[in-house]
Design an enzyme around this catalytic site. Structure first.
Site, PDB file in Angstrom:
ATOM      1  N   PHE A 103       0.846  -1.199   0.000  1.00 50.41           N
ATOM      2  CA  PHE A 103       0.000   0.000   0.000  1.00 50.41           C
ATOM      3  C   PHE A 103       0.878   1.244   0.000  1.00 50.41           C
ATOM      4  O   PHE A 103       0.684   2.186   0.752  1.00 50.41           O
ATOM      5  CB  PHE A 103      -0.947   0.000   1.208  1.00 50.41           C
ATOM      6  CG  PHE A 103      -2.127   0.926   1.068  1.00 50.41           C
ATOM      7  CD1 PHE A 103      -3.133   0.663   0.157  1.00 50.41           C
ATOM      8  CD2 PHE A 103      -2.240   2.053   1.861  1.00 50.41           C
ATOM      9  CE1 PHE A 103      -4.222   1.512   0.026  1.00 50.41           C
ATOM     10  CE2 PHE A 103      -3.327   2.915   1.758  1.00 50.41           C
ATOM     11  CZ  PHE A 103      -4.325   2.640   0.839  1.00 50.41           C
ATOM     12  N   GLY A 104       1.900   1.207  -0.877  1.00 45.95           N
ATOM     13  CA  GLY A 104       2.693   2.402  -1.111  1.00 45.95           C
ATOM     14  C   GLY A 104       1.997   3.258  -2.145  1.00 45.95           C
ATOM     15  O   GLY A 104       0.770   3.248  -2.256  1.00 45.95           O
ATOM     16  N   SER A 118       1.482   0.850   6.594  1.00 51.27           N
ATOM     17  CA  SER A 118       0.632   0.652   5.419  1.00 51.27           C
ATOM     18  C   SER A 118      -0.687   0.010   5.800  1.00 51.27           C
ATOM     19  O   SER A 118      -1.742   0.367   5.265  1.00 51.27           O
ATOM     20  CB  SER A 118       1.357  -0.221   4.386  1.00 51.27           C
ATOM     21  OG  SER A 118       2.449   0.464   3.824  1.00 51.27           O
ATOM     22  N   HIS A 150       5.862  -3.557 -12.857  1.00 56.37           N
ATOM     23  CA  HIS A 150       7.201  -3.356 -13.400  1.00 56.37           C
ATOM     24  C   HIS A 150       7.785  -4.740 -13.627  1.00 56.37           C
ATOM     25  O   HIS A 150       7.629  -5.631 -12.784  1.00 56.37           O
ATOM     26  CB  HIS A 150       8.048  -2.552 -12.416  1.00 56.37           C
ATOM     27  CG  HIS A 150       9.435  -2.210 -12.904  1.00 56.37           C
ATOM     28  ND1 HIS A 150       9.723  -1.991 -14.240  1.00 56.37           N
ATOM     29  CD2 HIS A 150      10.607  -2.051 -12.234  1.00 56.37           C
ATOM     30  CE1 HIS A 150      11.007  -1.705 -14.365  1.00 56.37           C
ATOM     31  NE2 HIS A 150      11.568  -1.744 -13.169  1.00 56.37           N
ATOM     32  N   GLU A 178      14.261   6.289 -16.517  1.00 55.09           N
ATOM     33  CA  GLU A 178      14.436   6.798 -15.158  1.00 55.09           C
ATOM     34  C   GLU A 178      15.853   7.309 -14.932  1.00 55.09           C
ATOM     35  O   GLU A 178      16.056   8.385 -14.354  1.00 55.09           O
ATOM     36  CB  GLU A 178      14.125   5.685 -14.149  1.00 55.09           C
ATOM     37  CG  GLU A 178      12.671   5.290 -14.072  1.00 55.09           C
ATOM     38  CD  GLU A 178      12.455   4.013 -13.288  1.00 55.09           C
ATOM     39  OE1 GLU A 178      11.285   3.688 -13.006  1.00 55.09           O
ATOM     40  OE2 GLU A 178      13.449   3.322 -12.964  1.00 55.09           O
ATOM     41  N   GLU A 195      10.190  26.542 -13.752  1.00 55.37           N
ATOM     42  CA  GLU A 195       9.664  26.607 -15.114  1.00 55.37           C
ATOM     43  C   GLU A 195       9.722  25.264 -15.839  1.00 55.37           C
ATOM     44  O   GLU A 195       9.101  25.095 -16.894  1.00 55.37           O
ATOM     45  CB  GLU A 195      10.420  27.670 -15.932  1.00 55.37           C
ATOM     46  CG  GLU A 195      10.053  29.094 -15.539  1.00 55.37           C
ATOM     47  CD  GLU A 195      10.491  30.111 -16.587  1.00 55.37           C
ATOM     48  OE1 GLU A 195      10.301  29.846 -17.784  1.00 55.37           O
ATOM     49  OE2 GLU A 195      11.016  31.155 -16.180  1.00 55.37           O
ATOM     50  N   SER A 228       9.309  32.043 -26.825  1.00 58.74           N
ATOM     51  CA  SER A 228       9.737  33.163 -27.664  1.00 58.74           C
ATOM     52  C   SER A 228      10.738  32.701 -28.719  1.00 58.74           C
ATOM     53  O   SER A 228      11.346  31.630 -28.605  1.00 58.74           O
ATOM     54  CB  SER A 228      10.396  34.243 -26.803  1.00 58.74           C
ATOM     55  OG  SER A 228      11.631  33.771 -26.281  1.00 58.74           O
TER      56      SER A 228
END
Length: 340
Positions: free
Chosen positions: A27-28, A55, A110, A197, A233, A254
């Site tokens: 439960f991460g 968790s 994963h 990553e 930004e 720009s």
């Protein structure tokens, strides 16, 4: 270029997943996001956790039924393993494997442990992947907003003949069918994910930001101005890229910025950097990075913790904390470490 097939909710049997009992292990960030979305989509979900741990307490506060990992595996049709990569193999060996039965679906977000063979599943269970391309907290916040996070699916082992359909239905239930679902395989997902990553979205970007900040502050510029220019930004620019690619970003900035982008960018990311990226990819493909990472975690994670501490104490973090604490723009937070 390979042809692209995007699956959306209209292409998917969305009721299929509702006929399966799902055990989410962990439960991460992903465990939180996926479990909450599955439940809101009408799925039968149980959490397999270390009872009494943080968790477990968080999950119970959200109204989930929690139990031991072993009992969750015994009771479920689908076992979605969402604990950290470095813990999966040991937990699998001790608590999941002894309780698996033929025809169950072993699921991951994963491919790390399957691809690098830290986990080898029995031949009579399905092995599938549903990998949202975003953090679990974003999986949840996008779902709540009526949207979704694009996801990948993959089938490594299909003994029941419907593993792809189950993966698609699960992905739809966590909101991915609202955004788009792509099919891949465990090898491609694992190796490209690790490379992205390390070389670009985490390692590359964070190193670029910190280095830019250091160059400006070492030249005597205000750290607050440096923070705005190289970190704040970044999100605004990435949002434009995410929406319409590099072309939309360049359309919005720009002429000065666009010319500087196209003439100076290649001086920063030059052939030397590209060769470094190739070396990173080789380490991933060979399994060298996986071995290094798992050895580090298994031997006490001393270097990992030292790196964490050094990065947290970097001046850009202190400057950013000061700015964000007084900033009134874009202050909505989707992460509450005490709750999710």
């Amino acid at each position: 270029m390979d042809s692209l097939k995007i699956y959306l909710d209209k292409d998917i049997n969305r009721d299929l997943i509702k006929s399966k009992k799902i055990a989410v292990i962990g439960f991460g960030s992903q465990g939180y996001g996926q479990s909450m979305n599955l439940r809101d989509s009408g799925c039968d979900v149980i959490l397999g956790l270390r009872l009494g741990g943080n968790s477990d307490k968080k999950a119970q506060n959200y109204g989930f039924k929690t139990t031991t990992i072993a009992d969750a595996v015994k009771s479920a049709d689908i076992i979605q393993i969402l604990i950290p990569d470095e813990l999966q193999a040991e937990v699998y060996k001790k608590e999941i494997l002894p309780n698996l039965r033929a025809g169950q679906y072993l699921m991951f977000s994963h491919g790390f442990n399957i691809h690098f063979k830290r986990i080898v599943a029995p031949g009579d269970v399905n092995v599938i992947m549903v990998a949202p391309k975003g953090p679990g907290h974003t999986v949840r916040s996008e779902y709540e907003a009526g949207r979704g996070v694009p996801s990948l699916i993959a089938v490594y082992q299909d003994v029941t003949g419907n593993s792809k359909e189950v993966a698609l239905s699960y992905a739809s239930a966590i909101g991915a069918g609202r955004a788009g679902i792509l099919e891949t395989d465990f090898k491609e997902e694992t190796e490209t994910d690790l490379f992205g990553e390390q070389a670009v979205i985490c390692g590359g970007v964070s190193a670029l930001i910190k280095t830019g900040f250091e160059v400006l502050t070492e030249a005597g510029y205000s750290p607050y101005m440096a923070y705005f220019e190289v970190l704040h930004e970044m999100k605004l620019i990435v949002d434009l890229i995410n929406q319409g690619g590099l072309a939309d970003m360049r359309y919005s900035i720009s002429n000065t910025a666009e010319y500087g982008d196209m003439t100076r960018g290649p001086k920063v990311i030059d052939e030397h950097v590209k060769n470094s990226m190739r070396e990173i990819l080789k380490d991933i493909q060979s399994g060298s990075f996986a071995d290094e990472f798992l050895h580090e975690m298994e031997s006490g994670a001393k270097k990992f913790q030292e790196l964490r501490s050094a990065n947290r104490s970097h001046e850009i973090e202190k400057v950013g904390e000061t700015i964000r604490s007084t900033f009134v723009w874009n202050n909505d937070r989707i992460i509450d470490r005490n709750k999710n």
